[in-house]
Design a protein around this motif. Structure first.
Motif, short mmCIF file in Angstrom:
data_model
loop_
_atom_site.label_atom_id
_atom_site.label_comp_id
_atom_site.label_asym_id
_atom_site.label_seq_id
_atom_site.Cartn_x
_atom_site.Cartn_y
_atom_site.Cartn_z
N ARG A 49 23.38 35.69 -21.34
CA ARG A 49 23.83 36.68 -22.58
C ARG A 49 23.91 37.32 -22.72
O ARG A 49 24.68 38.21 -23.85
CB ARG A 49 22.71 35.80 -23.32
CG ARG A 49 22.51 34.79 -23.86
CD ARG A 49 20.86 33.88 -24.84
NE ARG A 49 21.37 34.29 -25.99
CZ ARG A 49 21.24 33.21 -27.25
NH1 ARG A 49 20.09 33.29 -26.66
NH2 ARG A 49 21.26 33.62 -28.31
N PHE A 56 30.84 33.02 -25.65
CA PHE A 56 29.95 33.01 -26.72
C PHE A 56 28.45 31.63 -25.59
O PHE A 56 28.65 31.03 -25.77
CB PHE A 56 29.31 32.62 -27.63
CG PHE A 56 28.34 33.05 -28.76
CD1 PHE A 56 27.21 34.03 -28.91
CD2 PHE A 56 27.34 31.67 -28.68
CE1 PHE A 56 26.38 33.99 -29.49
CE2 PHE A 56 25.79 32.10 -29.71
CZ PHE A 56 25.40 33.19 -29.84
N PHE A 57 27.43 32.74 -24.69
CA PHE A 57 26.18 31.17 -24.46
C PHE A 57 25.25 31.70 -25.57
O PHE A 57 24.41 32.81 -25.95
CB PHE A 57 26.43 31.96 -22.99
CG PHE A 57 27.39 31.65 -21.99
CD1 PHE A 57 27.67 30.87 -21.19
CD2 PHE A 57 27.42 33.15 -21.95
CE1 PHE A 57 28.77 30.05 -20.70
CE2 PHE A 57 29.41 32.81 -20.54
CZ PHE A 57 29.18 31.63 -20.98
N ARG A 58 24.93 30.06 -25.56
CA ARG A 58 23.56 29.93 -26.15
C ARG A 58 22.32 29.62 -25.33
O ARG A 58 22.74 29.67 -24.45
CB ARG A 58 24.01 28.85 -27.23
CG ARG A 58 25.15 28.88 -28.49
CD ARG A 58 25.26 27.69 -29.17
NE ARG A 58 26.53 27.23 -28.84
CZ ARG A 58 27.33 26.48 -28.90
NH1 ARG A 58 26.94 25.67 -30.02
NH2 ARG A 58 27.66 25.96 -28.20
N PHE A 59 21.25 28.99 -26.05
CA PHE A 59 20.51 29.34 -24.97
C PHE A 59 19.95 27.71 -25.15
O PHE A 59 19.74 27.93 -23.55
CB PHE A 59 18.54 29.80 -26.25
CG PHE A 59 17.52 28.69 -25.59
CD1 PHE A 59 16.81 30.33 -24.64
CD2 PHE A 59 16.95 27.84 -25.98
CE1 PHE A 59 15.85 29.66 -24.20
CE2 PHE A 59 15.88 27.30 -24.82
CZ PHE A 59 14.77 28.38 -24.85
N ALA A 60 20.51 27.33 -24.74
CA ALA A 60 20.95 25.48 -24.89
C ALA A 60 21.88 25.77 -23.19
O ALA A 60 21.45 25.10 -21.65
CB ALA A 60 21.78 24.60 -25.23
N ASP A 61 22.64 26.46 -23.32
CA ASP A 61 22.83 27.05 -22.16
C ASP A 61 22.92 27.21 -20.64
O ASP A 61 22.81 27.42 -19.53
CB ASP A 61 25.08 28.07 -21.96
CG ASP A 61 25.48 26.67 -22.91
OD1 ASP A 61 26.14 26.17 -23.14
OD2 ASP A 61 26.13 28.18 -23.97
N GLN A 62 21.48 28.60 -21.45
CA GLN A 62 20.28 29.13 -20.40
C GLN A 62 19.21 27.95 -19.58
O GLN A 62 19.65 28.04 -18.30
CB GLN A 62 19.81 30.02 -21.18
CG GLN A 62 20.38 30.95 -21.48
CD GLN A 62 19.79 32.42 -21.74
OE1 GLN A 62 19.54 32.25 -23.35
NE2 GLN A 62 19.53 33.44 -21.63
#
Length: 160
Positions: A49, A56-62
């Motif tokens: 992030r 755009f990477f979200r928390f779910a991607d992490q």
């Protein structure tokens, strides 16, 4: 009396011998590999992030990246699973996914063919069972292990 020789351990009682063998170098490699993979995936997930990549990477991607790292590390840890446990009655071979217990009467020969990476048990009808716990890369430990397992096999064949 109990004796430990590297990855080969033997417990000896008056009329009961047990030999337990685990591969040493594969154990170390799989543990190191799992730790490295997890560290790498966690580091990528943390940095994901913060770095501008145009996406755009979200928390779910992490979280998904960390879970993917856990699955890969778990797969690597499966390589640390092989074990042989032999006693006067038979041999139990635990490979990566399957565990089999065989009486010595079914084992024709404990073999370590030239150029093979690991030992095997020769069974009737030209079948064999790979023994991933006794690996050539372990050098002298593999020699000690195969010698002890063969001695138990020979002792059980001579007593029956």
């Amino acid at each position: 009396m109990s004796a430990e020789i590297g990855t080969v351990s033997a417990v000896t009682a008056p009329d009961h011998d047990v030999v337990v063998v685990r591969p040493r170098k594969m154990l170390i490699a799989s543990l190191v590999g799992a730790v490295v993979v997890m560290a790498l995936f966690v580091a990528i997930a943390v940095v994901l992030r913060a770095v501008q990549t145009g996406v755009f990477f979200r928390f779910a991607d992490q979280v998904a990246l960390v879970l993917l790292g856990l699955f890969i590390a778990g797969g690597l840890l499966l390589l640390a699973r092989p074990r042989v446990r032999a006693d006067t009655e038979g041999i139990e071979v635990r490979n990566i996914l399957i565990t089999r217990r065989l009486p010595w009467s079914l084992v024709l020969r404990v073999a370590f063919p030239d150029g093979a990476s690991w030992a095997r048990l020769d069974l009737p009808d030209d079948e064999y069972l790979p023994v991933l716990a006794i690996q050539a890369v372990d050098g002298q430990r593999a020699v000690d292990a195969i010698t002890r397992v063969r001695a138990l096999h020979a002792r059980s064949r001579s007593s029956s």
